[in-house]
Design an enzyme around this catalytic site. Structure first.
Site, PDB file in Angstrom:
ATOM      1  CD  GLU A  24      -0.458 -18.911   7.704  1.00  0.00           C
ATOM      2  OE1 GLU A  24      -0.224 -19.877   8.181  1.00  0.00           O
ATOM      3  OE2 GLU A  24       0.043 -18.128   7.831  1.00  0.00           O
ATOM      4  CE1 TYR A  56      -7.577 -36.366  31.155  1.00  0.00           C
ATOM      5  CE2 TYR A  56      -6.053 -36.966  32.575  1.00  0.00           C
ATOM      6  CZ  TYR A  56      -7.481 -37.055  31.725  1.00  0.00           C
ATOM      7  OH  TYR A  56      -7.669 -38.760  31.975  1.00  0.00           O
ATOM      8  CD  GLU A  76       9.881 -21.917  14.536  1.00  0.00           C
ATOM      9  OE1 GLU A  76       7.972 -21.311  14.544  1.00  0.00           O
ATOM     10  OE2 GLU A  76      10.142 -22.344  13.216  1.00  0.00           O
ATOM     11  CE  LYS A 102       0.582 -22.348  10.194  1.00  0.00           C
ATOM     12  NZ  LYS A 102       1.221 -21.550   9.399  1.00  0.00           N
TER      13      LYS A 102
END
Length: 124
Positions: A24, A56, A76, A102
Site C-alpha cells: 500500500e 466547500y 481512523e 478503500k
C-alpha cells in the site's frame, strides 16, 4: 433565527499511499471520502453570499492537502487528521463526520469497499 444545517461533500476520490501493508505504501491506492459538516447556514440562506458560509471548495483543498501531507497506517488516524484540520481552520463548523473508504482493499474477498465513519464535535 438559526438555520442549523449540514454541508455535504460526497465521493471525494483521492489517490494516496496510506495503509498498513508495504504494498500500500509502495503502490498507493484510491480512497473515497465523504464529509458532513454541521454549521449555522442562516446568514447564507438569506444573503446568498459565499462570504456568509463555509466555502466547500476550500474544504476540498484543505482535505486534499491534509490527506497527502503524511502517510497514515490506519483509516481512523487519517479521518481524525482530516476532522482536526477542518475544525481548526473553520470555527463556524461545530461537528464533522468523516467517512473514509478503500474501494479496493488488499484483502481476500469480494466487496465494494472497506472503511470507517467517525464523528467529531468541536472540543473533543
Amino acid at each position: 433565527m438559526s438555520a442549523t444545517g449540514q454541508i455535504l461533500i460526497e465521493g471525494l476520490d483521492l489517490y494516496a499511499y496510506h495503509g498498513h501493508f508495504a504494498e500500500e505504501e509502495r503502490l498507493g491506492q484510491r480512497f473515497v471520502i465523504d464529509l458532513v459538516l454541521d454549521c449555522d447556514l442562516c446568514a447564507s440562506s438569506f444573503s446568498d453570499a459565499l462570504a456568509d458560509t463555509v466555502d466547500y471548495g476550500e474544504i476540498v483543498a484543505l482535505v486534499t492537502r491534509t490527506f497527502s501531507a503524511r502517510r497514515f497506517k490506519l483509516l481512523e488516524a487519517a479521518a481524525r487528521a482530516l476532522a482536526d484540520a477542518i475544525l481548526a481552520q473553520y470555527p463556524p463548523i461545530t461537528r464533522v463526520s468523516v467517512t473514509l473508504r478503500k474501494p479496493a482493499p488488499p484483502i481476500p474477498g469480494r466487496m465494494d469497499a472497506v472503511g470507517v465513519r467517525l464523528d467529531f464535535d468541536r472540543g473533543d
